[in-house]
Design an enzyme around this catalytic site. Structure first.
Site, PDB file in Angstrom:
ATOM      1  N   CYS A 166       0.835  -1.198   0.000  1.00  0.00           N
ATOM      2  CA  CYS A 166       0.000   0.000   0.000  1.00  0.00           C
ATOM      3  C   CYS A 166       0.867   1.244   0.000  1.00  0.00           C
ATOM      4  CB  CYS A 166      -1.001   0.014   1.153  1.00  0.00           C
ATOM      5  SG  CYS A 166      -0.302   0.173   2.801  1.00  0.00           S
ATOM      6  N   PRO A 188       3.417  -2.497   3.583  1.00  0.00           N
ATOM      7  CA  PRO A 188       2.872  -1.135   3.582  1.00  0.00           C
ATOM      8  C   PRO A 188       3.991  -0.115   3.380  1.00  0.00           C
ATOM      9  CG  PRO A 188       2.034  -2.406   5.430  1.00  0.00           C
ATOM     10  CD  PRO A 188       3.175  -3.180   4.845  1.00  0.00           C
ATOM     11  N   HIS A 189       3.696   0.906   2.568  1.00  0.00           N
ATOM     12  CA  HIS A 189       4.756   1.854   2.207  1.00  0.00           C
ATOM     13  C   HIS A 189       4.280   3.285   2.391  1.00  0.00           C
ATOM     14  CE1 HIS A 189       8.799   2.048   0.383  1.00  0.00           C
ATOM     15  NE2 HIS A 189       8.783   0.728   0.467  1.00  0.00           N
ATOM     16  N   ASP A 190       4.962   4.201   1.741  1.00  0.00           N
ATOM     17  CA  ASP A 190       4.975   5.635   2.000  1.00  0.00           C
ATOM     18  C   ASP A 190       3.705   6.197   2.634  1.00  0.00           C
ATOM     19  OD1 ASP A 190       7.182   6.879  -0.464  1.00  0.00           O
ATOM     20  OD2 ASP A 190       6.756   4.774  -0.153  1.00  0.00           O
ATOM     21  N   SER A 206       1.541   5.693   4.806  1.00  0.00           N
ATOM     22  CA  SER A 206       0.331   4.997   5.226  1.00  0.00           C
ATOM     23  C   SER A 206       0.259   5.051   6.750  1.00  0.00           C
ATOM     24  CB  SER A 206       0.348   3.551   4.743  1.00  0.00           C
ATOM     25  OG  SER A 206       0.346   3.490   3.325  1.00  0.00           O
TER      26      SER A 206
END
Length: 515
Positions: A274, A297-299, A301
């Site tokens: 994400c 999960p990424h940047d 979030s």
């Protein structure tokens, strides 16, 4: 209870332990020489914090998802060109991506659009030509074009769907720009030539994928998704992503969200990804034999819940990783094991996260790795038999570790160090860092680790209290090597014999605090 001399004798016989077993780089050695450390016993009251409260998971159920589905009005289904469609701009931009669909569709690329309301697959098949979407058996469907759920529309892949197959040869994929529900079903990236799943062969080879854009909701419950994704932006597997910055500036969509619960994700390039998402719930799933990551999960979030999942068999990198400002989230009660690198990674300025009660074992690198991410709490994790460090903390301050068990790991139970990343390929403006490390270790047990229970490289400060420090497997004798070597007797006396807290920090820092 063991007295200090007896405990030291036991540690000597069993192999001893070290606070600095890893060789530091030259810059770190210079820092060590410049610092003078003191050992004191601080008040214990600030260290006695309450066990953190975990989110209530009782509302994230299949019944709750069903209650969210609005079945009226009915939607409509059309086929039209992929060009000039906001939801597809990322997949037709540039000659290479456009050429992918031209080659696979053997003409001007088209997609199936669901608009205006609710549609399920039995309705979809009744409204489309068979060359685009067909049923090969009751409840088994093959899509040979991309499917786009438009804003304001709902696609429901329900229990009447035994399997939705997305054709690899014809370039099918799923894009949610509205609402998508997958309940009690199965979606498979399908290789028509093999009459079977499009199993991973190489990173650059197109495989069908699922992407949900900004402003959307995606719910996947009691379902199985297999063989999605490849190494191209937004095409990794199952992704929930805000629109790209230029598109977002124009469209002003809210951050996307969704629930993924009690489902299986197998042979995905990334099991989950994400970007700028919010309040995503990933609960009770199995992520097995995925290629690069299990859960990623990424940047930027935030507010994520990652709980009760089993993540294992990741082939290239980590089981679970949160990276680049993934903040204010909860990762708990997961089982993460047999992954190619670390079990769980907190990376690139991801702060204010709770990592609790996870079982992390037999990973091929560290159990838990914290890189350049201050202000995180690790509570009650069981970290056993990983090949490198149990817990590794780099360039991160205020890492609080409470009641963790770090046992039988190949190197150190807990390893803290600094590293200058200026000469790497890291984008310093995007991912800044400070070469400082500090931690509190309270309660728990560090036992039987290969290089010792605890190693700290040039710390800003270390606090220890109520920690069981037991022997490593190496027979090197008891030693606090490095900057703390001359203070080892004081540390053991306070921590073991007197059962007091221990604060280890540089004289220079004390002067700064007083100023």
């Amino acid at each position: 209870m063991l007295t200090l001399p007896v405990l030291v004798g036991v540690l000597l016989l069993a192999g001893g332990w070290s606070l600095a077993d890893a060789k530091a780089p030259e810059t770190t050695q210079e820092l060590q020489k410049a610092k003078t450390y003191t050992v004191t016993s601080p008040p214990v009251a600030p260290l006695n914090i309450e066990m953190p409260q975990l989110p209530d998971l009782s509302g994230y159920t299949a019944a709750a998802v069903q209650a969210k589905i609005v079945r009226k009005p009915g939607g409509r289904v059309t086929v039209r060109r992929m060009l000039q469609q906001n939801a597809l701009k990322d997949f037709i931009g540039g000659d290479n991506r456009m050429a992918e669909w031209v080659k696979r569709q053997r003409g001007i690329p088209q997609a199936i659009f669901i608009e205006g309301g609710y549609v399920n697959l039995s309705q979809l098949v009744s409204q489309l030509p068979k060359q685009f979407f067909r049923s090969s058996a009751p409840g088994v469907y093959l899509a040979r074009l991309p499917i786009v759920v438009a804003a304001g529309a709902t696609l429901h892949i329900d229990k009447q769907t035994e399997e939705l197959r997305l054709s690899q040869e014809r370039g099918a994929f799923l894009v949610n720009d509205g609402q998508l529900f997958v309940t009690d079903s199965k979606i498979t990236a399908w290789r028509e030539a093999d009459n079977g799943p499009a199993t991973f062969r190489k990173a650059s080879e197109f495989r069908p994928f699922l992407l949900a854009w900004g402003g959307t909701e995606t719910y996947i419950v009691n379902s199985t998704l297999t063989s999605f994704g490849y190494q191209t932006s937004k095409s990794y597997g199952v992704s929930i992503s805000q629109y790209t910055p230029n598109m977002h500036k124009r469209m002003q969509r809210a951050k996307p969200s969704g629930w993924l619960i009690d489902s299986d994700f197998v042979d995905m390039y990334y099991g989950f990804y994400c970007y700028e998402a919010r309040d995503v719930v990933i609960k009770g799933n199995t992520y097995r034999d995925n290629v690069v990551y299990g859960i990623d999960p990424h940047d930027r979030s935030h507010g994520l819940i990652i709980a009760d999942n089993s993540v294992y068999g990741t082939q290239k990198k980590h089981g679970i990783i949160i990276s680049r400002e993934v903040n204010d989230s909860w990762i708990f009660n997961n089982r993460v094991y047999d992954n190619k690198l670390s079990g769980l990674v907190i990376d690139r300025n991801s702060v204010n996260n709770l990592i609790a009660f996870n079982e992390i074992y037999r990973n091929y690198s560290d159990g838990i790795t914290v890189y350049e991410s201050p202000d995180n709490l690790l509570w009650g994790n069981r970290i056993i038999g990983n090949r490198r460090h149990g817990i590794r903390v780099r360039n991160s301050v205020n890492i609080r570790m409470y009641e963790n068990l770090s046992i039988s790991n190949g190197l150190t139970g807990i390893y803290g160090h600094i590293k200058d990343l200026s000469d790497t390929d890291r984008n310093i403006a995007l991912d800044p860092f400070d070469t400082e490390v500090s931690m509190q270790v309270v309660g728990g047990r560090l036992a039987g680790n290969g290089s010792g229970p605890l190693s700290i490289d040039s710390p800003l400060s270390v606090e220890l209290y109520r920690v069981d420090l037991l022997a490593p497997t190496k027979s090197t004798g008891i030693s606090f090597s490095g900057v703390l070597g001359e203070r080892q007797e004081e540390i053991l006396d306070l921590l073991v014999r007197q059962q007091k807290a221990v604060l280890i920090d540089p004289v220079e820092r004390q002067a700064e605090l007083q100023d």
